[in-house]
Design an enzyme around this catalytic site. Structure first.
Site, PDB file in Angstrom:
ATOM      1  N   SER A  40       0.833  -1.198   0.000  1.00 44.52           N
ATOM      2  CA  SER A  40       0.000   0.000   0.000  1.00 44.52           C
ATOM      3  C   SER A  40       0.869   1.250   0.000  1.00 44.52           C
ATOM      4  O   SER A  40       1.975   1.262   0.555  1.00 44.52           O
ATOM      5  CB  SER A  40      -0.854  -0.017   1.276  1.00 44.52           C
ATOM      6  OG  SER A  40      -1.434   1.238   1.510  1.00 44.52           O
TER       7      SER A  40
ATOM      8  N   TYR B 130      -2.437  -1.170  11.022  1.00 47.50           N
ATOM      9  CA  TYR B 130      -2.640  -1.690   9.662  1.00 47.50           C
ATOM     10  C   TYR B 130      -1.458  -1.306   8.768  1.00 47.50           C
ATOM     11  O   TYR B 130      -0.861  -2.149   8.095  1.00 47.50           O
ATOM     12  CB  TYR B 130      -3.953  -1.140   9.061  1.00 47.50           C
ATOM     13  CG  TYR B 130      -3.974  -1.230   7.556  1.00 47.50           C
ATOM     14  CD1 TYR B 130      -4.225  -2.450   6.928  1.00 47.50           C
ATOM     15  CD2 TYR B 130      -3.690  -0.117   6.754  1.00 47.50           C
ATOM     16  CE1 TYR B 130      -4.196  -2.551   5.550  1.00 47.50           C
ATOM     17  CE2 TYR B 130      -3.659  -0.208   5.390  1.00 47.50           C
ATOM     18  CZ  TYR B 130      -3.915  -1.424   4.783  1.00 47.50           C
ATOM     19  OH  TYR B 130      -3.864  -1.523   3.419  1.00 47.50           O
TER      20      TYR B 130
ATOM     21  N   LYS C 284       1.788  -3.585   6.777  1.00 51.16           N
ATOM     22  CA  LYS C 284       2.260  -3.543   5.380  1.00 51.16           C
ATOM     23  C   LYS C 284       3.778  -3.318   5.347  1.00 51.16           C
ATOM     24  O   LYS C 284       4.495  -3.910   4.547  1.00 51.16           O
ATOM     25  CB  LYS C 284       1.528  -2.457   4.590  1.00 51.16           C
ATOM     26  CG  LYS C 284       0.051  -2.741   4.365  1.00 51.16           C
ATOM     27  CD  LYS C 284      -0.172  -3.968   3.490  1.00 51.16           C
ATOM     28  CE  LYS C 284      -1.623  -4.385   3.407  1.00 51.16           C
ATOM     29  NZ  LYS C 284      -1.837  -5.706   2.791  1.00 51.16           N
TER      30      LYS C 284
END
Ligand code: UFG
Length: 339
Positions: A124, A149, A153
């Protein structure tokens, strides 16, 4: 055979369609925690081919290993399966680390054991944080994550990098997605958030459909031309096609390094207010919205430099914002009429 983890999810389902269209046999695994098995029927309706499906939670290491035993033809993995709500990750960080990191470790260990060494990973643009210089290139520095979150990544990229260093036969590509929006042109698959949407476009389409009274726009006092935040909104089918070219690159041994990463965006920054205006224009609807205060954790602006993906992958976003927003609207209307 290509294994897609999280293949019934939003980006996963569109990628399964594009992989099948490109002639690949596809096996989906999903724990259906945030998607529906009916998506498999819909994929079959679009492509005429039913993908293989196994209900599986990647947190179960033994079952993950058994999968590779059962399907010895798996030659590559596209790994989508992960939890993805930024706000929820702040509330439930341990669940996010367990889901996103634990699953990644299990799949990589199974791949190593069964000598299946081609891997495409969903990363991302969140790894860039708020960049000082725009657009962001793959060489732009990664910034400390703003949420658990985002941190999953970052950590995932690092795990893949370390594994790639240790095992030169392992070939991986991380695609750093910007903001995926829109739906398949058939209107049969699209984004289906659980409960109240966090993301802008599903909130827009649900408001236009009358499911939500109004859209809140988070801030108009940013240092941008109209004061609202800027993102790079990428059509989900264009994004899905990037996975197909990444898989082909790995299977054809065209990659230059055994761990590469690419920005997958349009290269164009669009503001929240531009999204609203464009949506109103293409649908001929008036959207009920109000501007409220900033949302905590939002970055002001980001968009991608995509020349690396353009040149190396031979991939470029094809679909414009108008048709993309129309596809999101078409999907919302189709889905609501039949459910
Ligand atoms: N926005 C609104 N109102 C809403 C929802 C969003 O004004 O109801 C605005 C946000 O403030 C932001 C823009 O619309 O400016 C886009 O917001 P999204 O929530 O759709 O997307 P984000 O850019 O916040 O997040 C996305 C992904 C994350 C990922 C992040 C990386 O959803 O998974 O990009 O930057 F981590």
């Amino acid at each position: 055979m290509i294994l897609t983890t999280g293949g019934t999810g939003y980006i996963g389902s569109h990628t399964v369609v594009e992989l099948q269209k490109a002639g690949f046999e596809v096996l989906i695994i999903d724990n259906l925690s945030n998607s529906n098995a009916e998506i498999i029927d819909r994929i079959e309706q679009i492509t005429g081919i039913r993908p293989f499906f196994e209900l599986l939670d990647l947190k179960n290491k033994e079952k993950t290993f058994d999968l590779f035993k059962k399907y010895p033809k798996i030659e590559a993995v596209v790994h989508f399966a992960a939890s993805k709500a930024v706000g929820e990750s702040v509330q439930k960080p341990l669940m996010y680390y367990e889901n996103n990191i634990g699953s990644l470790l299990n799949i990589l260990q199974a791949m190593e054991k069964y000598h299946c060494l081609h891997f495409v990973f969903s990363s991302s643009c969140t790894v860039y944080g708020q960049p000082d210089i725009l657009p962001v290139t793959e060489k732009s520095i990664r910034q400390p994550a703003e949420s658990p979150y985002g941190n999953t990544k970052m950590i995932s990229e690092d795990i893949i990098k370390d594994f790639a260093v240790s095992n030169k036969s392992f070939q991986a590509i991380a695609l750093r997605y910007f903001n995926p929006i829109g739906a398949h042109e058939s209107g049969l698959i699209g984004e289906l958030p659980n409960g109240i949407p966090n993301n802008l476009v599903p909130f827009v389409t649900q408001t236009a459909f009358g499911l939500r009274p109004k859209l809140s726009i988070f801030g108009n006092d940013y240092n941008t031309p109209d004061g609202s935040c800027i993102r790079d909104y990428i059509n989900v089918v264009d994004l899905a096609q990037a996975h197909v070219v990444a898989i082909k690159r790995l299977l054809d041994n065209k990659n230059k390094n055994n761990f590469e990463f690419f920005n997958i965006g349009t290269g164009k920054g669009i503001s929240v207010l531009e999204i609203v205006k464009t949506f109103e224009k293409v649908t001929d609807l008036k959207l009920n919205y109000e501007i409220i205060g900033r949302r905590i954790g939002d970055i002001e602006k980001i968009w991608a430099e995509t020349s690396l993906a353009n040149e190396e992958l031979g991939w470029k976003a094809q679909r414009n914002l108008e048709e993309t927003l129309l596809s999101a609207w078409n999907w919302e209307c189709n889905y609501r009429k039949t459910n």
